[in-house]
Design a protein around this motif. Structure first.
Motif, PDB file in Angstrom:
ATOM      1  N   SER A 130      32.203  27.752  49.441  1.00 40.72           N
ATOM      2  CA  SER A 130      32.580  27.745  50.954  1.00 40.72           C
ATOM      3  C   SER A 130      32.227  28.964  51.815  1.00 40.72           C
ATOM      4  O   SER A 130      32.617  29.005  52.792  1.00 40.72           O
ATOM      5  CB  SER A 130      34.029  27.387  50.992  1.00 40.72           C
ATOM      6  N   LEU A 131      31.544  29.959  51.244  1.00 39.89           N
ATOM      7  CA  LEU A 131      31.226  31.127  52.174  1.00 39.89           C
ATOM      8  C   LEU A 131      30.714  30.913  53.302  1.00 39.89           C
ATOM      9  O   LEU A 131      31.026  31.938  54.226  1.00 39.89           O
ATOM     10  CB  LEU A 131      30.648  32.166  50.995  1.00 39.89           C
ATOM     11  N   TRP A 132      29.850  30.178  53.567  1.00 46.56           N
ATOM     12  CA  TRP A 132      29.285  29.821  54.728  1.00 46.56           C
ATOM     13  C   TRP A 132      30.362  29.681  55.770  1.00 46.56           C
ATOM     14  O   TRP A 132      29.817  29.806  57.362  1.00 46.56           O
ATOM     15  CB  TRP A 132      28.228  28.715  54.494  1.00 46.56           C
ATOM     16  N   LEU A 133      31.203  29.127  55.462  1.00 48.02           N
ATOM     17  CA  LEU A 133      32.367  29.082  56.659  1.00 48.02           C
ATOM     18  C   LEU A 133      33.192  30.270  56.837  1.00 48.02           C
ATOM     19  O   LEU A 133      33.828  30.393  57.898  1.00 48.02           O
ATOM     20  CB  LEU A 133      33.306  27.843  56.389  1.00 48.02           C
ATOM     21  N   ALA A 134      33.224  31.209  56.054  1.00 48.50           N
ATOM     22  CA  ALA A 134      34.206  32.355  56.040  1.00 48.50           C
ATOM     23  C   ALA A 134      33.871  33.431  57.101  1.00 48.50           C
ATOM     24  O   ALA A 134      32.492  33.654  57.350  1.00 48.50           O
ATOM     25  CB  ALA A 134      34.335  33.108  54.748  1.00 48.50           C
ATOM     26  N   ASP A 135      34.777  34.097  57.764  1.00 52.20           N
ATOM     27  CA  ASP A 135      34.265  35.347  58.455  1.00 52.20           C
ATOM     28  C   ASP A 135      33.721  36.492  57.558  1.00 52.20           C
ATOM     29  O   ASP A 135      34.000  36.577  56.428  1.00 52.20           O
ATOM     30  CB  ASP A 135      35.740  36.316  59.088  1.00 52.20           C
ATOM     31  N   PRO A 136      32.334  36.871  57.814  1.00 50.93           N
ATOM     32  CA  PRO A 136      31.583  37.802  57.007  1.00 50.93           C
ATOM     33  C   PRO A 136      32.540  38.908  56.379  1.00 50.93           C
ATOM     34  O   PRO A 136      32.150  39.459  55.456  1.00 50.93           O
ATOM     35  CB  PRO A 136      30.595  38.149  57.838  1.00 50.93           C
ATOM     36  N   GLN A 137      33.129  39.661  57.336  1.00 51.60           N
ATOM     37  CA  GLN A 137      33.851  40.818  56.848  1.00 51.60           C
ATOM     38  C   GLN A 137      34.971  40.525  55.881  1.00 51.60           C
ATOM     39  O   GLN A 137      35.171  41.348  55.095  1.00 51.60           O
ATOM     40  CB  GLN A 137      34.357  41.727  58.191  1.00 51.60           C
ATOM     41  N   ARG A 138      35.622  39.371  56.187  1.00 48.61           N
ATOM     42  CA  ARG A 138      36.821  38.945  55.090  1.00 48.61           C
ATOM     43  C   ARG A 138      36.048  38.689  53.732  1.00 48.61           C
ATOM     44  O   ARG A 138      36.579  39.021  52.875  1.00 48.61           O
ATOM     45  CB  ARG A 138      37.658  37.894  55.712  1.00 48.61           C
ATOM     46  N   ALA A 139      34.995  37.699  53.911  1.00 46.66           N
ATOM     47  CA  ALA A 139      34.327  37.608  52.808  1.00 46.66           C
ATOM     48  C   ALA A 139      33.870  38.512  51.859  1.00 46.66           C
ATOM     49  O   ALA A 139      33.919  38.883  50.779  1.00 46.66           O
ATOM     50  CB  ALA A 139      33.167  36.777  53.046  1.00 46.66           C
ATOM     51  N   LEU A 140      33.369  39.804  52.530  1.00 44.59           N
ATOM     52  CA  LEU A 140      32.705  41.017  52.169  1.00 44.59           C
ATOM     53  C   LEU A 140      34.045  41.600  51.503  1.00 44.59           C
ATOM     54  O   LEU A 140      33.757  42.123  50.202  1.00 44.59           O
ATOM     55  CB  LEU A 140      32.282  41.846  53.178  1.00 44.59           C
ATOM     56  N   ARG A 141      35.022  41.724  51.964  1.00 42.99           N
ATOM     57  CA  ARG A 141      36.135  42.329  51.262  1.00 42.99           C
ATOM     58  C   ARG A 141      36.745  41.645  49.973  1.00 42.99           C
ATOM     59  O   ARG A 141      36.851  42.277  48.874  1.00 42.99           O
ATOM     60  CB  ARG A 141      37.284  42.573  52.350  1.00 42.99           C
ATOM     61  N   LEU A 142      36.716  40.346  50.102  1.00 43.98           N
ATOM     62  CA  LEU A 142      36.859  39.574  48.969  1.00 43.98           C
ATOM     63  C   LEU A 142      36.036  39.925  47.825  1.00 43.98           C
ATOM     64  O   LEU A 142      36.454  40.154  46.725  1.00 43.98           O
ATOM     65  CB  LEU A 142      36.833  38.073  49.198  1.00 43.98           C
ATOM     66  N   ILE A 143      34.680  39.849  48.054  1.00 45.78           N
ATOM     67  CA  ILE A 143      33.913  40.103  46.928  1.00 45.78           C
ATOM     68  C   ILE A 143      33.755  41.466  46.354  1.00 45.78           C
ATOM     69  O   ILE A 143      33.735  41.568  45.454  1.00 45.78           O
ATOM     70  CB  ILE A 143      32.310  39.379  47.567  1.00 45.78           C
ATOM     71  N   GLN A 144      33.781  42.471  47.469  1.00 39.79           N
ATOM     72  CA  GLN A 144      34.016  43.832  46.960  1.00 39.79           C
ATOM     73  C   GLN A 144      35.131  43.970  45.995  1.00 39.79           C
ATOM     74  O   GLN A 144      35.225  44.532  44.871  1.00 39.79           O
ATOM     75  CB  GLN A 144      34.092  44.727  48.164  1.00 39.79           C
ATOM     76  N   THR A 145      36.387  43.360  46.127  1.00 40.35           N
ATOM     77  CA  THR A 145      37.563  43.408  45.567  1.00 40.35           C
ATOM     78  C   THR A 145      37.272  42.839  43.938  1.00 40.35           C
ATOM     79  O   THR A 145      37.444  43.373  43.168  1.00 40.35           O
ATOM     80  CB  THR A 145      38.817  42.613  46.245  1.00 40.35           C
ATOM     81  N   TYR A 146      36.477  41.726  44.158  1.00 37.53           N
ATOM     82  CA  TYR A 146      36.151  40.978  42.629  1.00 37.53           C
ATOM     83  C   TYR A 146      35.142  41.877  42.045  1.00 37.53           C
ATOM     84  O   TYR A 146      35.505  42.009  40.653  1.00 37.53           O
ATOM     85  CB  TYR A 146      35.814  39.510  43.191  1.00 37.53           C
ATOM     86  N   ALA A 147      34.338  42.316  42.702  1.00 37.73           N
ATOM     87  CA  ALA A 147      33.477  43.120  42.060  1.00 37.73           C
ATOM     88  C   ALA A 147      34.013  44.410  41.406  1.00 37.73           C
ATOM     89  O   ALA A 147      33.834  44.773  40.263  1.00 37.73           O
ATOM     90  CB  ALA A 147      32.055  43.533  42.766  1.00 37.73           C
ATOM     91  N   SER A 148      34.935  45.057  41.891  1.00 39.12           N
ATOM     92  CA  SER A 148      35.747  46.019  41.498  1.00 39.12           C
ATOM     93  C   SER A 148      36.415  45.858  40.080  1.00 39.12           C
ATOM     94  O   SER A 148      36.312  46.278  39.314  1.00 39.12           O
ATOM     95  CB  SER A 148      36.472  46.842  42.823  1.00 39.12           C
ATOM     96  N   GLN A 149      37.040  44.832  40.393  1.00 41.55           N
ATOM     97  CA  GLN A 149      37.956  44.276  39.184  1.00 41.55           C
ATOM     98  C   GLN A 149      37.022  44.062  38.010  1.00 41.55           C
ATOM     99  O   GLN A 149      37.416  44.295  37.006  1.00 41.55           O
ATOM    100  CB  GLN A 149      38.648  42.873  39.537  1.00 41.55           C
ATOM    101  N   HIS A 150      35.958  43.326  38.260  1.00 39.74           N
ATOM    102  CA  HIS A 150      34.979  43.236  37.115  1.00 39.74           C
ATOM    103  C   HIS A 150      34.282  44.427  36.707  1.00 39.74           C
ATOM    104  O   HIS A 150      34.162  44.685  35.355  1.00 39.74           O
ATOM    105  CB  HIS A 150      34.003  42.110  37.515  1.00 39.74           C
ATOM    106  N   ALA A 151      34.280  45.501  37.438  1.00 43.09           N
ATOM    107  CA  ALA A 151      33.897  46.618  36.959  1.00 43.09           C
ATOM    108  C   ALA A 151      34.545  47.432  36.301  1.00 43.09           C
ATOM    109  O   ALA A 151      34.403  48.019  35.163  1.00 43.09           O
ATOM    110  CB  ALA A 151      33.135  47.642  38.349  1.00 43.09           C
ATOM    111  N   GLU A 152      35.797  47.319  36.735  1.00 45.55           N
ATOM    112  CA  GLU A 152      36.867  48.006  35.932  1.00 45.55           C
ATOM    113  C   GLU A 152      36.985  47.338  34.430  1.00 45.55           C
ATOM    114  O   GLU A 152      37.096  48.037  33.449  1.00 45.55           O
ATOM    115  CB  GLU A 152      38.357  47.741  36.331  1.00 45.55           C
TER     116      GLU A 152
END
Length: 123
Positions: free
Chosen positions: A35-57
């Motif tokens: 559903s990303l195409w509907l999301a605010d890009p900056q909020r989506a960016l923060r969401l994905i960055q957080t998820y990427a960080s959790q997986h990197a940890e």
């Protein structure tokens, strides 16, 4: 102290080699990405960055466990099929590959979002 009985070991050995279907995925994050195409890009960016960080940890933890296992294993021990250590090691390697893939995929999404300068409204 508990231990497995001979009957229990036999049942486990049979079960461990039985075919199975791939279980259905129920991943809320994938639904959000769908559903990303509907999301605010900056909020989506923060969401994905957080998820990427959790997986990197998690990847870093798994890599540390791998290093310890490899350092403490006897020569060839992690390649002996009938060893519980082999089973643990094989499972760990799958986890490492999973986390690497997730981090890489999230990084790709982050790059796409950061490069988006279309200024077009979403939806």
């Amino acid at each position: 102290m508990y231990h497995i009985t001979d009957a229990g070991r036999a049942a486990l050995a049979t079960w461990a080699a039985e075919p199975m279907r791939i279980p259905p995925e129920r991943d809320e994050f994938m639904l959000k990405v769908f559903s990303l195409w509907l999301a605010d890009p900056q909020r989506a960016l923060r969401l994905i960055q957080t998820y990427a960080s959790q997986h990197a940890e998690r990847l870093a933890r798994y890599e540390a466990i791998r290093a310890t296992m490899e350092r403490n294993a006897a020569a060839g021990e992690l390649r002996q099929l009938h060893s519980p250590r082999f089973a643990s090691y094989a499972t760990l390697l799958r986890g490492i590959e999973y986390e690497r893939g997730y981090v890489s995929w999230c990084q790709w999404l982050i790059e796409i979002i950061e490069a988006d300068d279309s200024g077009l409204p979403r939806g």
